[in-house]
Structures are given as C-alpha cells and as structure tokens.
Design a protein around this motif. Structure first.
Motif, PDB file in Angstrom:
ATOM      1  N   MET A  63      37.277 -11.807  14.549  1.00 45.32           N
ATOM      2  CA  MET A  63      36.609 -10.746  13.810  1.00 45.32           C
ATOM      3  C   MET A  63      36.386  -9.572  14.770  1.00 45.32           C
ATOM      4  N   ASN A  64      36.789  -8.392  14.344  1.00 47.32           N
ATOM      5  CA  ASN A  64      36.618  -7.237  15.233  1.00 47.32           C
ATOM      6  C   ASN A  64      35.220  -6.636  15.074  1.00 47.32           C
ATOM      7  N   LYS A  65      34.887  -5.740  15.989  1.00 51.18           N
ATOM      8  CA  LYS A  65      33.527  -5.185  16.033  1.00 51.18           C
ATOM      9  C   LYS A  65      33.191  -4.351  14.801  1.00 51.18           C
ATOM     10  N   ASP A  66      34.177  -3.678  14.213  1.00 53.96           N
ATOM     11  CA  ASP A  66      33.915  -2.861  13.026  1.00 53.96           C
ATOM     12  C   ASP A  66      33.549  -3.732  11.827  1.00 53.96           C
ATOM     13  N   THR A  67      34.237  -4.845  11.682  1.00 54.36           N
ATOM     14  CA  THR A  67      33.930  -5.771  10.591  1.00 54.36           C
ATOM     15  C   THR A  67      32.543  -6.376  10.785  1.00 54.36           C
ATOM     16  N   LEU A  68      32.252  -6.770  11.997  1.00 59.42           N
ATOM     17  CA  LEU A  68      30.943  -7.337  12.300  1.00 59.42           C
ATOM     18  C   LEU A  68      29.834  -6.315  12.037  1.00 59.42           C
TER      19      LEU A  68
ATOM     20  N   LEU B 165      29.363  -6.052   8.264  1.00 65.81           N
ATOM     21  CA  LEU B 165      28.708  -7.241   7.718  1.00 65.81           C
ATOM     22  C   LEU B 165      27.231  -7.326   8.106  1.00 65.81           C
ATOM     23  N   SER B 166      26.880  -6.760   9.243  1.00 67.64           N
ATOM     24  CA  SER B 166      25.486  -6.818   9.684  1.00 67.64           C
ATOM     25  C   SER B 166      24.575  -5.956   8.817  1.00 67.64           C
ATOM     26  N   LEU B 167      25.149  -5.074   8.046  1.00 66.48           N
ATOM     27  CA  LEU B 167      24.352  -4.217   7.172  1.00 66.48           C
ATOM     28  C   LEU B 167      23.648  -5.027   6.078  1.00 66.48           C
ATOM     29  N   PHE B 168      24.298  -6.074   5.572  1.00 70.66           N
ATOM     30  CA  PHE B 168      23.723  -6.840   4.467  1.00 70.66           C
ATOM     31  C   PHE B 168      22.447  -7.598   4.851  1.00 70.66           C
ATOM     32  N   PRO B 169      22.400  -8.291   5.979  1.00 69.72           N
ATOM     33  CA  PRO B 169      21.116  -8.909   6.355  1.00 69.72           C
ATOM     34  C   PRO B 169      20.022  -7.873   6.587  1.00 69.72           C
ATOM     35  N   TYR B 170      20.394  -6.720   7.122  1.00 69.20           N
ATOM     36  CA  TYR B 170      19.389  -5.680   7.360  1.00 69.20           C
ATOM     37  C   TYR B 170      18.847  -5.143   6.041  1.00 69.20           C
ATOM     38  N   LEU B 171      19.716  -4.950   5.059  1.00 69.16           N
ATOM     39  CA  LEU B 171      19.253  -4.512   3.742  1.00 69.16           C
ATOM     40  C   LEU B 171      18.328  -5.556   3.119  1.00 69.16           C
ATOM     41  N   GLY B 172      18.637  -6.836   3.325  1.00 67.36           N
ATOM     42  CA  GLY B 172      17.746  -7.901   2.848  1.00 67.36           C
ATOM     43  C   GLY B 172      16.397  -7.844   3.536  1.00 67.36           C
TER      44      GLY B 172
END
Length: 96
Positions: A1-6, A9-16
């Motif tokens: 998994m590259n850094k852009d994908t990570l 994806l990290s945006l969703f836990p932060y929105l939660g």
C-alpha cells in the motif's frame, strides 16, 4: 500500500472520531474547532501538493512558500486544540 492510499484511508477513522466527539458534547468548543481545522489543513494540502507537482515539478515539501502556507493550518489547528483544552482545564479548576 502506498502512502497516498494510506493517507486517503486514514481520513475515515478521523471523520469517525470527529463524529463521536461532536455527538458527545463533552469536548471544549475551541478544541473541537481545532480538530475541524485539521480537516481544512488536509483540504488545502492536497490541492497545494498537486499545484506544486504541476507547476514546479516538485513535491509540496520542496516548494517552501507553498508548503509553509499549507502548514500554517496545521499550526492553527494545534493552537486551537491546546487553547481549548487549556480553557476547559482552567474552568474546571475554578469550579473546585
């Protein structure tokens, strides 16, 4: 998994995190604003990174004026979070 994908994806836990924190009603208002300003930082950093790549052919981190401008919003976010919790701590101490 590259850094852009990570990163994406990290945006969703932060929105939660923001959703639960907002619904709880227990976070200091100024700190909550600071957490939302972090979203503004992300929203500014992505287009700034694209602009740096298209215009200068460099990564955002290598275009100082653009990188510094985007990082301002991260600094602002941190300041608001700290001041919000500081204010809540001082209010709590005065209640005792």
């Amino acid at each position: 998994m590259n850094k852009d994908t990570l990163f994406a994806l990290s945006l969703f836990p932060y929105l939660g995190f923001l959703w639960f924190l907002t619904r709880s009603g227990k976070a200091p208002r100024l700190a909550l604003i600071g957490f939302y300003v972090l979203l503004l930082f992300v929203a500014i950093t992505i287009p700034a990174g694209i602009y740096a790549k298209v215009t200068y052919g460099k990564a955002l981190a290598n275009v100082d004026w653009l990188h510094g401008s985007a990082e301002f919003f991260l600094t602002l976010s941190n300041i608001l979070v700290v001041l919000g919790f500081r204010q809540a701590t001082l209010e709590r101490q005065q209640e005792k």
